[in-house]
Design a protein around this motif. Sequence first.
Motif, short mmCIF file in Angstrom:
data_model
loop_
_atom_site.label_atom_id
_atom_site.label_comp_id
_atom_site.label_asym_id
_atom_site.label_seq_id
_atom_site.Cartn_x
_atom_site.Cartn_y
_atom_site.Cartn_z
N MET A 13 -33.62 -56.09 -3.07
CA MET A 13 -32.20 -55.95 -2.89
C MET A 13 -31.78 -54.64 -3.56
N ALA A 14 -31.08 -53.84 -2.83
CA ALA A 14 -30.64 -52.56 -3.34
C ALA A 14 -29.34 -52.70 -4.13
N SER A 15 -29.16 -51.84 -5.08
CA SER A 15 -27.92 -51.86 -5.86
C SER A 15 -27.56 -50.43 -6.23
N HIS A 16 -26.31 -50.26 -6.61
CA HIS A 16 -25.85 -48.96 -7.09
C HIS A 16 -24.74 -49.19 -8.12
N ILE A 17 -24.43 -48.16 -8.85
CA ILE A 17 -23.40 -48.25 -9.89
C ILE A 17 -22.14 -47.56 -9.40
N GLU A 18 -21.01 -48.22 -9.57
CA GLU A 18 -19.71 -47.66 -9.22
C GLU A 18 -18.79 -47.72 -10.43
N ARG A 19 -17.80 -46.85 -10.43
CA ARG A 19 -16.75 -46.92 -11.45
C ARG A 19 -15.60 -47.71 -10.85
N ARG A 20 -15.15 -48.74 -11.58
CA ARG A 20 -14.04 -49.56 -11.12
C ARG A 20 -13.05 -49.78 -12.25
N TRP A 21 -11.81 -50.05 -11.84
CA TRP A 21 -10.75 -50.30 -12.80
C TRP A 21 -10.88 -51.72 -13.35
N LEU A 22 -10.81 -51.87 -14.66
CA LEU A 22 -10.82 -53.17 -15.32
C LEU A 22 -9.45 -53.39 -15.93
N ASP A 23 -8.73 -54.40 -15.43
CA ASP A 23 -7.43 -54.76 -15.99
C ASP A 23 -7.69 -55.66 -17.19
N THR A 24 -7.34 -55.21 -18.37
CA THR A 24 -7.65 -55.95 -19.59
C THR A 24 -6.61 -57.02 -19.93
N GLY A 25 -5.58 -57.16 -19.12
CA GLY A 25 -4.57 -58.19 -19.39
C GLY A 25 -3.45 -57.68 -20.26
N SER A 26 -3.75 -57.34 -21.50
CA SER A 26 -2.74 -56.74 -22.37
C SER A 26 -3.31 -55.42 -22.87
N GLY A 27 -2.47 -54.45 -22.96
CA GLY A 27 -2.93 -53.13 -23.35
C GLY A 27 -3.40 -52.35 -22.15
N PRO A 28 -3.88 -51.16 -22.40
CA PRO A 28 -4.29 -50.31 -21.28
C PRO A 28 -5.59 -50.81 -20.65
N GLY A 29 -5.71 -50.64 -19.34
CA GLY A 29 -6.94 -50.97 -18.64
C GLY A 29 -7.96 -49.86 -18.88
N ALA A 30 -9.08 -49.97 -18.21
CA ALA A 30 -10.12 -48.97 -18.41
C ALA A 30 -10.97 -48.86 -17.16
N MET A 31 -11.57 -47.70 -16.96
CA MET A 31 -12.56 -47.52 -15.91
C MET A 31 -13.92 -47.90 -16.51
N VAL A 32 -14.66 -48.75 -15.79
CA VAL A 32 -15.96 -49.20 -16.27
C VAL A 32 -17.00 -49.04 -15.18
N ASP A 33 -18.25 -48.92 -15.59
CA ASP A 33 -19.36 -48.88 -14.65
C ASP A 33 -19.76 -50.31 -14.32
N VAL A 34 -19.92 -50.60 -13.03
CA VAL A 34 -20.37 -51.93 -12.59
C VAL A 34 -21.53 -51.76 -11.63
N ILE A 35 -22.44 -52.72 -11.65
CA ILE A 35 -23.55 -52.72 -10.71
C ILE A 35 -23.09 -53.48 -9.47
N VAL A 36 -23.21 -52.85 -8.31
CA VAL A 36 -22.81 -53.45 -7.04
C VAL A 36 -24.07 -53.67 -6.22
N TYR A 37 -24.29 -54.92 -5.82
CA TYR A 37 -25.45 -55.24 -5.00
C TYR A 37 -25.05 -55.10 -3.54
N ASP A 38 -25.87 -54.40 -2.78
CA ASP A 38 -25.54 -54.10 -1.40
C ASP A 38 -25.66 -55.31 -0.48
N ALA A 39 -26.48 -56.26 -0.81
CA ALA A 39 -26.64 -57.44 0.04
C ALA A 39 -26.95 -58.66 -0.82
#
Length: 93
Positions: free
Chosen positions: A1-27
Motif C-alpha cells: 500500500m502506497a502512502s505519502h505525507i501531506e501538510r494539513r490544518w489541525l484545529d486544536t479547539g482552543s487557541g491557534p490551530g497548526a499545520m501538521v504533517d500527516v501520512i495519507v494512505y492512497d488505498a
Amino acid sequence: MASHIERRWLDTGSGPGAMVDVIVYDAESPDQAAYRRLIAHSSACQTCRQLDENGWATSTCETAQRLYRVWRRLWRPLTAAAATASPEGSPTT
C-alpha cells in the motif's frame, strides 16, 4: 500500500490551530475496507444497536455477523471453527 505525507490544518479547539504533517494512505487494504463496511453498517442499523437487559448487544443482525466474519478472515486468517464463532464478548444463542 502506497502512502505519502501531506501538510494539513489541525484545529486544536482552543487557541491557534497548526499545520501538521500527516501520512495519507492512497488505498485501503482489503481488511481495512471490510472493517469500515462493518462499522458503517453497525452504526446505522437499528437491529445492531439493540441492547439486552444487561446493556450487551443482542447480536441478532445477520448482516453484521456476515460482515464480521469477512473482516476476521481478512484481518487474521482463522480456522473454520473460530471464524464461525460469535464475536468476542457477545452472548451466544
